[in-house]
Enzyme design. Structure first.
Site, PDB file in Angstrom:
ATOM      1  N   GLU A  48     -71.433 -34.044  40.587  1.00 37.58           N
ATOM      2  CA  GLU A  48     -70.578 -32.864  40.436  1.00 37.58           C
ATOM      3  C   GLU A  48     -69.717 -32.636  41.676  1.00 37.58           C
ATOM      4  OE1 GLU A  48     -69.886 -30.880  37.902  1.00 37.58           O
ATOM      5  OE2 GLU A  48     -71.266 -31.913  36.553  1.00 37.58           O
ATOM      6  N   ASN A  52     -65.664 -32.919  41.795  1.00 40.97           N
ATOM      7  CA  ASN A  52     -64.816 -31.803  42.230  1.00 40.97           C
ATOM      8  C   ASN A  52     -63.763 -32.271  43.239  1.00 40.97           C
ATOM      9  OD1 ASN A  52     -65.952 -29.856  40.619  1.00 40.97           O
ATOM     10  ND2 ASN A  52     -66.992 -28.777  42.272  1.00 40.97           N
ATOM     11  N   ARG A 106     -61.494 -28.463  31.639  1.00 40.47           N
ATOM     12  CA  ARG A 106     -62.596 -28.286  32.578  1.00 40.47           C
ATOM     13  C   ARG A 106     -63.398 -27.045  32.224  1.00 40.47           C
ATOM     14  NH1 ARG A 106     -63.689 -32.951  34.690  1.00 40.47           N
ATOM     15  NH2 ARG A 106     -61.741 -34.059  34.814  1.00 40.47           N
TER      16      ARG A 106
END
Length: 142
Positions: A48, A52, A106
């Site tokens: 994650e 990002n 997203r």
């Protein structure tokens, strides 16, 4: 406090490198004899954080991402994922579930996912300078 052991990798912000970063950190963490659940948690959180950087930090450009994994006393693993991308205007807002700057594709759950899998998460960012996410997890049998 000084780390007992540490590893650092740097790679371009290409999505193909996300799995590489996740695997490197998992291999490094394995020296503490974590449970399979703990390893899965670490891999998910690192995935994650790196995603990002790729999607939000560098958006439509390629930049460098660094990942540093370190062990401290008591089998505490700290993983720092950093970029020198666009940065985050409001970190508190960005950490709210469902908030995203990535458009409709997203979900805005990256930080919430990281928080749910790690014991602690710290985020520091400066617009135009980049973002640094520190993921902390105590490893070993519980």
């Amino acid at each position: 406090m000084k780390p007992l052991n540490s590893v650092k990798i740097a790679f371009p912000s290409k999505s193909i490198n996300e799995g590489f970063a996740r695997s490197v950190v998992a291999c490094f963490a394995a020296q503490a004899d974590p449970t399979l659940d703990q390893l899965a948690d670490i891999k998910t959180a690192v995935s994650e954080a790196v995603t990002n950087c790729i999607v939000h930090g560098y958006k439509d450009t390629i930049g460098m991402i660094t990942v540093t994994a370190s062990f401290y006393e008591g089998n505490e693993l700290r993983v720092i994922v950093a970029d020198r991308g666009c940065g985050i205007e409001d970190v508190q807002q960005a950490m709210q579930p469902l908030f995203t700057t990535g458009g409709e594709e997203r979900a805005g759950l990256g930080f919430a996912v990281m928080e749910s899998f790690m014991d602690q998460i710290r985020v520091s960012s400066k617009p135009g300078k980049g973002t640094r996410v520190t993921l902390i997890k105590k490893l070993g049998p519980r």
